[in-house]
Write a protein that holds these residues in place. Structure first.
Motif, short mmCIF file in Angstrom:
data_model
loop_
_atom_site.label_atom_id
_atom_site.label_comp_id
_atom_site.label_asym_id
_atom_site.label_seq_id
_atom_site.Cartn_x
_atom_site.Cartn_y
_atom_site.Cartn_z
N GLY A 50 136.93 -6.81 27.18
CA GLY A 50 136.73 -8.17 26.71
C GLY A 50 137.98 -9.02 26.80
N GLU A 51 137.94 -10.14 26.12
CA GLU A 51 138.97 -11.18 26.23
C GLU A 51 140.25 -10.79 25.52
OE1 GLU A 51 139.71 -15.75 24.57
OE2 GLU A 51 137.74 -14.78 24.36
N GLY A 52 141.38 -10.96 26.20
CA GLY A 52 142.70 -10.80 25.58
C GLY A 52 143.26 -9.40 25.67
N ASP A 53 144.55 -9.28 25.39
CA ASP A 53 145.23 -7.99 25.39
C ASP A 53 145.02 -7.30 24.05
OD1 ASP A 53 146.23 -8.48 27.94
OD2 ASP A 53 148.04 -9.45 27.16
N GLY A 54 145.06 -5.98 24.09
CA GLY A 54 144.89 -5.21 22.86
C GLY A 54 143.48 -4.67 22.75
N GLY A 55 142.92 -4.72 21.55
CA GLY A 55 141.59 -4.18 21.34
C GLY A 55 140.94 -4.76 20.11
N ASN A 56 139.65 -4.44 19.95
CA ASN A 56 138.90 -4.86 18.77
C ASN A 56 137.71 -3.93 18.61
OD1 ASN A 56 138.36 -6.44 16.48
ND2 ASN A 56 138.84 -8.34 17.57
N THR A 57 137.06 -4.03 17.47
CA THR A 57 136.02 -3.07 17.11
C THR A 57 134.74 -3.29 17.91
OG1 THR A 57 136.94 -3.01 14.88
CG2 THR A 57 134.74 -2.08 15.18
N ALA A 58 134.16 -2.19 18.38
CA ALA A 58 132.91 -2.21 19.14
C ALA A 58 131.92 -1.24 18.50
CB ALA A 58 133.15 -1.84 20.59
N LEU A 59 130.64 -1.53 18.69
CA LEU A 59 129.56 -0.66 18.25
C LEU A 59 128.78 -0.18 19.46
CD1 LEU A 59 127.60 0.41 15.93
CD2 LEU A 59 126.32 -1.71 16.33
N ILE A 60 128.57 1.14 19.56
CA ILE A 60 127.76 1.69 20.65
C ILE A 60 126.65 2.55 20.06
CG2 ILE A 60 129.73 1.73 22.23
CD1 ILE A 60 129.75 4.84 21.83
#
Length: 374
Positions: A117-127
């Protein structure tokens, strides 16, 4: 004479205030519970963020470092097929939950930090995915919060289902309290509600709001790392980390604002004032709050007859103090608190198993079973 009477009244009021303060302190203190013993059932785990029992009684366990483990017949088997997990600070592989009809459809749900996704780094995802042997198949990404960030804090995250089959998951404010939690056009600092396939329920509160994130169910949250369905009312209960003081228990309500960071019972870590307000119109009050903070993680209600004295109690892990807290409730109010597993390690997660026993995941220890003394 009048002066003496005035001094008496002032002294009496001071004593009354002191008594009330001491009474509150007694209620807030935690008592040590000793009428149980423990058994380590899964040894040698580092940071077991979440775990769930499969229908055959074996366990799926998420290690924050990025490993999904299947514990059966005394062995920890690494399950392959996870998406790439972005590791940073508090982020990594997070919670796991089964679909309520897992026996029929085989779906399991996982939250993790992703760099997609957008931007550097990370964020929470649900699978969601299905387990086939020692591998995940049919992996589907249902939701990815954004934008990505290199900040290392407040990813959440817990997963649960309500009685109507809706899926809820939590994401923290990602350390950006001034931007994310109060803005419904942005992810983070929210509780989300989805259909089990990842689609947006038609009656979600902000589906008609321009530019809003339509998966949002409630907002104004800091970092919720506990979430559970109440066994009788079916309502979704959460707890969330406060700053220095002000950890909260909240009962989630559709479209409601839970106030962070506009209202809080905590202060900045530096000791300075965060906000002058503990309550404001249009913002929800917590059911209970901790001062000082216990750094809560994991959450479960006791419904089992194995623990007759604990039935109806709420269990919450403490990362800060390394114990499991048992909260006695009366009319949705906390009336007494007890310490369990004191000194054993940081309690990351807790769950009542299908056999009725309580299990807790402790960092650096593993998963322990709590057994009442006869």
């Amino acid at each position: 004479m009048k002066q003496s009477k005035l001094l008496f009244i002032i002294s009496f009021m001071s004593l009354l205030a002191c008594a009330q303060k001491n009474k509150s302190k007694v209620v807030a203190e935690t008592l040590t519970s000793i009428n149980y013993k423990t058994e380590v059932v899964v040894p040698d785990l580092n940071i077991p963020w979440g775990f769930v029992f499969l229908p055959d009684g074996t366990l799926l366990i998420t290690e924050k470092s990025g490993e999904l483990l299947h514990f059966k017949e005394g062995e920890k088997i690494i399950i392959e097929g996870l998406p790439e997990v972005y590791l940073r600070g508090q982020g990594g592989l997070l919670d796991i939950e089964l679909h309520p009809d897992y026996n029929q459809n085989g779906w399991l749900y996982i939250t993790h930090v992703s760099s997609e996704g957008e931007g550097d780094g990370g964020n929470t995802a649900l699978i969601r995915a299905k387990l086939s042997g020692n591998k995940l198949k049919n992996v589907e990404r249902l939701y990815k919060t954004g934008p990505n960030s290199k900040r290392g804090q407040h990813f959440g995250s817990r997963i649960t289902f309500d009685n109507d089959g809706f899926l809820y998951f939590s994401v923290g404010d990602r350390g950006n309290r001034d931007l994310n939690p109060q803005d419904i056009t942005r992810d983070c600092g929210k509780i989300y509600r989805l259909n089990a396939d990842g689609s947006i329920p038609e009656d979600n509160p902000f589906v008609e709001t321009p530019n809003a994130k339509t998966a949002i169910f409630s907002y104004g949250h800091r970092n919720p790392q506990g979430m559970v369905k109440h066994p009788e009312t079916g309502k979704i209960w959460i707890h969330e980390h406060g700053p220095k003081g002000g950890d909260e228990i909240n009962i989630i309500q559709k479209g409601k604002n839970f106030g962070w960071p506009i209202i809080s019972y905590g202060i900045n870590y530096s000791g300075t004032t965060l906000t002058e307000n503990t309550a404001l119109p249009g913002m929800e009050q917590p059911l209970f709050y901790w001062v000082p903070s216990i750094a809560p993680s994991g959450m479960a209600f006791v419904t089992s007859d194995i623990y007759p004295d604990w039935k109806g109690n709420l269990l919450v892990g403490s990362l800060k103090f390394g114990y499991l807290e048992r909260l006695v409730l009366k009319n949705d109010k906390v009336v007494t608190r007890y310490k369990l597993l004191e000194g054993m390690g940081r309690v990351r997660s807790v769950r009542q198993g299908p056999n009725g026993y309580i299990y807790a995941a402790l960092e650096g220890v593993g998963i322990v079973k709590i057994i009442p003394n006869k």
